[in-house]
Design a protein around this motif. Structure first.
Motif, PDB file in Angstrom:
ATOM      1  N   ILE A   1       7.645 219.213 -99.253  1.00 13.84           N
ATOM      2  CA  ILE A   1       8.769 218.441 -99.073  1.00 13.84           C
ATOM      3  C   ILE A   1       8.699 216.968 -99.304  1.00 13.84           C
ATOM      4  CG2 ILE A   1      10.875 217.620 -97.841  1.00 13.84           C
ATOM      5  CD1 ILE A   1      11.016 220.351 -96.565  1.00 13.84           C
ATOM      6  N   ALA A   2       7.256 216.434 -98.631  1.00 10.15           N
ATOM      7  CA  ALA A   2       7.085 215.020 -98.485  1.00 10.15           C
ATOM      8  C   ALA A   2       6.520 214.632-100.035  1.00 10.15           C
ATOM      9  CB  ALA A   2       5.746 214.876 -97.418  1.00 10.15           C
ATOM     10  N   CYS A   3       5.764 215.591-100.607  1.00 11.55           N
ATOM     11  CA  CYS A   3       5.341 215.117-101.995  1.00 11.55           C
ATOM     12  C   CYS A   3       6.507 214.916-102.999  1.00 11.55           C
ATOM     13  CB  CYS A   3       4.387 216.327-102.517  1.00 11.55           C
ATOM     14  SG  CYS A   3       2.731 216.484-101.721  1.00 11.55           S
ATOM     15  N   ALA A   4       7.569 215.759-102.765  1.00  8.89           N
ATOM     16  CA  ALA A   4       8.629 215.638-103.414  1.00  8.89           C
ATOM     17  C   ALA A   4       9.241 214.418-103.347  1.00  8.89           C
ATOM     18  CB  ALA A   4       9.641 216.736-103.360  1.00  8.89           C
ATOM     19  N   ALA A   5       9.089 213.692-102.092  1.00 10.55           N
ATOM     20  CA  ALA A   5       9.640 212.590-101.930  1.00 10.55           C
ATOM     21  C   ALA A   5       8.821 211.278-101.735  1.00 10.55           C
ATOM     22  CB  ALA A   5      10.170 212.610-100.197  1.00 10.55           C
ATOM     23  N   GLU A   6       7.754 211.558-102.681  1.00 12.65           N
ATOM     24  CA  GLU A   6       6.833 210.793-102.979  1.00 12.65           C
ATOM     25  C   GLU A   6       5.996 209.942-101.848  1.00 12.65           C
ATOM     26  OE1 GLU A   6       8.526 208.251-105.896  1.00 12.65           O
ATOM     27  OE2 GLU A   6       8.999 209.813-107.327  1.00 12.65           O
ATOM     28  N   LEU A   7       5.878 210.683-100.734  1.00 11.84           N
ATOM     29  CA  LEU A   7       5.164 210.068 -99.886  1.00 11.84           C
ATOM     30  C   LEU A   7       3.559 210.583-100.037  1.00 11.84           C
ATOM     31  CD1 LEU A   7       7.090 211.448 -96.492  1.00 11.84           C
ATOM     32  CD2 LEU A   7       7.022 208.980 -97.586  1.00 11.84           C
ATOM     33  N   ARG A   8       2.795 209.747 -99.758  1.00 12.67           N
ATOM     34  CA  ARG A   8       1.458 209.795-100.028  1.00 12.67           C
ATOM     35  C   ARG A   8       0.314 210.135 -98.805  1.00 12.67           C
ATOM     36  NH1 ARG A   8       3.369 205.169-101.831  1.00 12.67           N
ATOM     37  NH2 ARG A   8       2.120 203.814-100.349  1.00 12.67           N
ATOM     38  N   THR A   9       0.833 209.927 -97.462  1.00 12.77           N
ATOM     39  CA  THR A   9       0.028 210.252 -96.524  1.00 12.77           C
ATOM     40  C   THR A   9       0.837 210.575 -95.469  1.00 12.77           C
ATOM     41  OG1 THR A   9      -0.055 208.020 -95.547  1.00 12.77           O
ATOM     42  CG2 THR A   9      -1.984 208.794 -97.081  1.00 12.77           C
ATOM     43  N   PHE A  10       0.262 211.621 -94.335  1.00 11.37           N
ATOM     44  CA  PHE A  10       0.656 211.986 -92.989  1.00 11.37           C
ATOM     45  C   PHE A  10      -0.081 211.309 -92.048  1.00 11.37           C
ATOM     46  CE2 PHE A  10       3.065 216.383 -94.161  1.00 11.37           C
ATOM     47  CZ  PHE A  10       4.176 215.697 -94.460  1.00 11.37           C
ATOM     48  N   ILE A  11       0.288 210.878 -91.097  1.00  7.61           N
ATOM     49  CA  ILE A  11      -0.355 210.397 -89.860  1.00  7.61           C
ATOM     50  C   ILE A  11      -0.027 211.158 -88.636  1.00  7.61           C
ATOM     51  CG2 ILE A  11      -0.836 207.994 -90.908  1.00  7.61           C
ATOM     52  CD1 ILE A  11       0.993 207.061 -88.952  1.00  7.61           C
ATOM     53  N   ALA A  12      -1.044 211.208 -87.858  1.00  8.62           N
ATOM     54  CA  ALA A  12      -0.796 211.897 -86.440  1.00  8.62           C
ATOM     55  C   ALA A  12      -1.451 211.266 -85.420  1.00  8.62           C
ATOM     56  CB  ALA A  12      -0.665 213.413 -86.453  1.00  8.62           C
ATOM     57  N   GLU A  13      -1.051 211.314 -84.034  1.00  8.46           N
ATOM     58  CA  GLU A  13      -1.850 211.041 -83.249  1.00  8.46           C
ATOM     59  C   GLU A  13      -1.911 212.292 -82.242  1.00  8.46           C
ATOM     60  OE1 GLU A  13      -0.385 207.474 -81.144  1.00  8.46           O
ATOM     61  OE2 GLU A  13      -1.309 206.196 -82.504  1.00  8.46           O
ATOM     62  N   VAL A  14      -3.164 212.800 -81.842  1.00  8.35           N
ATOM     63  CA  VAL A  14      -3.427 214.094 -81.141  1.00  8.35           C
ATOM     64  C   VAL A  14      -4.279 213.826 -80.148  1.00  8.35           C
ATOM     65  CG1 VAL A  14      -4.234 216.293 -81.540  1.00  8.35           C
ATOM     66  CG2 VAL A  14      -3.218 215.121 -83.584  1.00  8.35           C
ATOM     67  N   LEU A  15      -4.091 214.356 -78.850  1.00 16.06           N
ATOM     68  CA  LEU A  15      -4.893 214.269 -77.631  1.00 16.06           C
ATOM     69  C   LEU A  15      -6.212 215.172 -78.038  1.00 16.06           C
ATOM     70  CD1 LEU A  15      -2.418 215.080 -74.865  1.00 16.06           C
ATOM     71  CD2 LEU A  15      -3.552 212.961 -75.215  1.00 16.06           C
ATOM     72  N   PRO A  16      -7.306 214.518 -77.693  1.00 11.71           N
ATOM     73  CA  PRO A  16      -8.515 215.232 -78.282  1.00 11.71           C
ATOM     74  C   PRO A  16      -8.744 216.591 -77.839  1.00 11.71           C
ATOM     75  CG  PRO A  16      -9.070 213.135 -77.035  1.00 11.71           C
ATOM     76  CD  PRO A  16      -7.529 213.370 -76.988  1.00 11.71           C
ATOM     77  N   GLU A  17      -8.059 217.183 -76.551  1.00 10.87           N
ATOM     78  CA  GLU A  17      -8.080 218.397 -76.151  1.00 10.87           C
ATOM     79  C   GLU A  17      -7.159 219.368 -77.091  1.00 10.87           C
ATOM     80  OE1 GLU A  17      -5.460 216.386 -72.749  1.00 10.87           O
ATOM     81  OE2 GLU A  17      -7.257 215.919 -74.343  1.00 10.87           O
ATOM     82  N   ASN A  18      -6.477 219.005 -77.858  1.00 11.60           N
ATOM     83  CA  ASN A  18      -5.428 219.698 -78.713  1.00 11.60           C
ATOM     84  C   ASN A  18      -6.251 220.151 -79.855  1.00 11.60           C
ATOM     85  OD1 ASN A  18      -3.140 220.842 -79.864  1.00 11.60           O
ATOM     86  ND2 ASN A  18      -1.867 219.198 -79.500  1.00 11.60           N
ATOM     87  N   THR A  19      -7.472 220.880 -79.539  1.00 11.72           N
ATOM     88  CA  THR A  19      -8.115 221.493 -80.757  1.00 11.72           C
ATOM     89  C   THR A  19      -7.365 222.170 -81.762  1.00 11.72           C
ATOM     90  OG1 THR A  19      -8.629 223.561 -79.375  1.00 11.72           O
ATOM     91  CG2 THR A  19     -10.141 221.331 -79.505  1.00 11.72           C
ATOM     92  N   SER A  20      -6.204 222.863 -81.371  1.00 18.77           N
ATOM     93  CA  SER A  20      -5.368 223.829 -82.387  1.00 18.77           C
ATOM     94  C   SER A  20      -4.781 222.935 -83.359  1.00 18.77           C
ATOM     95  CB  SER A  20      -4.548 224.715 -81.455  1.00 18.77           C
ATOM     96  OG  SER A  20      -5.133 225.526 -80.860  1.00 18.77           O
ATOM     97  N   MET A  21      -4.274 221.907 -82.890  1.00 21.14           N
ATOM     98  CA  MET A  21      -3.647 220.908 -83.730  1.00 21.14           C
ATOM     99  C   MET A  21      -4.837 219.991 -84.903  1.00 21.14           C
ATOM    100  SD  MET A  21      -0.874 219.553 -84.995  1.00 21.14           S
ATOM    101  CE  MET A  21       0.099 220.782 -84.030  1.00 21.14           C
TER     102      MET A  21
END
Length: 173
Positions: A126-146
């Motif tokens: 969906i993001a590519c179709a909307a011409e977005l170029r990047t995703f960013i995220a802030e993740v806690l270091p212990e959230n290894t699954s993410m």
């Protein structure tokens, strides 16, 4: 691609279970709150960076009333005893032209089955179709699954730790 607010796709998870990935709708509010109720305190802490068991009416409205342009949200629905229930969700919010912050949550009993990856693939499309170029995220270091979800997404990425937060940037193709 159909209108994003009508988005729907069926995916097979790692265990063969079928899941519907579709656009979140305002009438999903009660089911979304029920999914939060089935999610552990630990998982909610990892998602919201703090203890978050309930939401104000204003917060709940923010989560379900999305415009599908600057705020896109998908849910993963699984059949539980003949009834579709929300097993997880993912969303992105455009923070500047070409860039959106992305976040996910999966109900504990469904974690590790590929729902996060499925949501990531569909949000990326969906993001590519909307011409977005990047995703960013802030993740806690212990959230290894993410962190692992981003590493296995197949997208080029940058991960850097700054204090108690891991900053992730993925480049969409």
């Amino acid at each position: 691609m159909p209108k994003v607010e009508e988005y729907s796709a069926i995916e097979a998870l790692r265990d063969g279970c079928r899941v519907e990935i579709r656009a979140l709708r305002p009438d999903d509010r009660a089911d979304l709150i029920a999914a939060i109720g089935r999610t552990s305190d630990r998982s909610l802490y990892l998602r919201f960076f703090g203890s978050k068991r309930s939401f104000t009416d204003q917060e709940a409205a923010f989560f379900v009333n999305v415009d599908f342009v600057n705020h896109v949200a998908l849910v993963a629905l699984i059949n539980e005893e003949g009834r579709s229930v929300i097993a997880g969700g993912g969303r992105y919010i455009v923070v500047q032209p070409g860039q959106a912050e992305v976040a996910f949550a999966v109900v504990d009993e469904y974690q590790g089955r590929g729902i996060g990856g499925a949501l990531m693939r569909h949000l990326t499309s969906i993001a590519c179709a909307a011409e977005l170029r990047t995703f960013i995220a802030e993740v806690l270091p212990e959230n290894t699954s993410m962190i692992q979800l981003f590493k296995t997404s197949g997208l080029p990425l940058s991960i850097r730790r700054e204090g108690q937060v891991v900053h992730v940037t993925t480049w969409l193709s």
